[in-house]
Design a protein around this motif. Sequence first.
Motif, PDB file in Angstrom:
ATOM      1  N   HIS A  44      -2.310 -41.921  21.521  1.00 42.67           N
ATOM      2  CA  HIS A  44      -3.255 -41.328  22.456  1.00 42.67           C
ATOM      3  C   HIS A  44      -2.610 -40.958  23.793  1.00 42.67           C
ATOM      4  N   ASP A  50      -9.914 -46.478  22.315  1.00 38.47           N
ATOM      5  CA  ASP A  50      -9.502 -45.993  20.988  1.00 38.47           C
ATOM      6  C   ASP A  50      -8.119 -46.489  20.578  1.00 38.47           C
ATOM      7  N   LYS A  53      -7.667 -51.645  17.826  1.00 37.12           N
ATOM      8  CA  LYS A  53      -8.310 -51.883  16.535  1.00 37.12           C
ATOM      9  C   LYS A  53      -8.539 -53.382  16.380  1.00 37.12           C
ATOM     10  N   GLU A  59     -14.997 -54.075  17.746  1.00 37.37           N
ATOM     11  CA  GLU A  59     -14.861 -52.635  17.964  1.00 37.37           C
ATOM     12  C   GLU A  59     -16.192 -52.028  18.398  1.00 37.37           C
ATOM     13  N   GLN A  63     -16.777 -50.106  21.895  1.00 36.97           N
ATOM     14  CA  GLN A  63     -17.254 -48.721  21.877  1.00 36.97           C
ATOM     15  C   GLN A  63     -18.562 -48.566  22.644  1.00 36.97           C
ATOM     16  N   LYS A  66     -17.588 -47.954  26.177  1.00 31.69           N
ATOM     17  CA  LYS A  66     -16.367 -47.140  26.177  1.00 31.69           C
ATOM     18  C   LYS A  66     -16.109 -46.449  27.520  1.00 31.69           C
TER      19      LYS A  66
END
Length: 358
Positions: A44, A50, A53, A59, A63, A66
């Motif tokens: 990225h 993002d 993981k 996650e 998110q 975010k």
Amino acid sequence: MEHVEFYKRFPLLVPETLDPLKADGYIETSEGERVRITIDASTHGTYCVDTVKSTLDVEELLQSKKAELDARFQQCASGLSFVKELQHSLVRTFALLSTSSQKKISQFYGQIVKECDEQVGWDRVESFDKKTQTMTLKLKDASGRDHSVYVDLSSNVFSSSVEESSVSMESTRLTRYLEALEERSEQLAECWDLLDDIDSTLCVLQPRHPKRHELWRRIAVTSLHTALIDVSPDRPFPKLTVYGPRTTTLPLNTRAKALRTLWSPTKSARQNIECILQCTLPSAQFDHKDMKLECGVCFAFVCEKETADQVCANDVCAQPFHRTCLAQWLKSKEDTRQSFATLFGKCPYCGGNIAVSG
């Protein structure tokens, strides 16, 4: 050097490269809980949600925040600072992971999180227990002493190791509570200095494991005498009361009354008390097993927070009793007489005259 600091701070997270960061392993959040994490910033070109993981629930949690987290992560200048910020973010939001068996989240939860974000700082949070909905923060006072602050979201109260009582979240905010504790710690600094001196140099009988809010100590004076030392930020000197056989405690307590004028802040607690009582005090290593401390009725030194400080006036006997135990004993005897609230009878041990308020 960054490699060394990274390994020290996150020993369970193994980096393949640090710039850009590519790592795999675990991050500890609170109460020793470990979160499985894989980080790959190379795909990225910047640090963001993002690049992380993890398990599905983690996650989803990341998110859901975010936009806020990306703004924080993109300010990180290195892989190490990114992982530190990621850990802080997990600590402050991990409590949102709940199950149907957990209690309803407190109405003050959002306010506590906001204060930790904007004013208190998550680096002061030592732990968060999702099951009990309790948070522990650290507070270091001006003298360098560490104190614990407890946030109980199940009962909506603040408490600490500095004060015995708790405070409702409805009456104050976390920031104000911490400020009040810092002020209180500053007020009590000299009291704690004196108590620390007593704990390290004299034979302390009570409390066995003193807390910061306990501003008193009972020390051994002789094999027959103990003394209660009470300190207060409102007095430049402690209050001293000696307990033991009446004929010998009377002159000792007479000397103790001169403490107001004789106490010197430049001397140690031992030097001051020995000078006032005109005796040599036992050291912290003194074995007090040979002292007469236990109540002659229940055979315990402390009973329901009451100390055995009612002593037989017969110097040969000098057996101590709890006031409650002695009163109950005398009330059970037919030859006991009572005048107002005072009971007059015979000592259970030597048969000599003894009196106690009933």
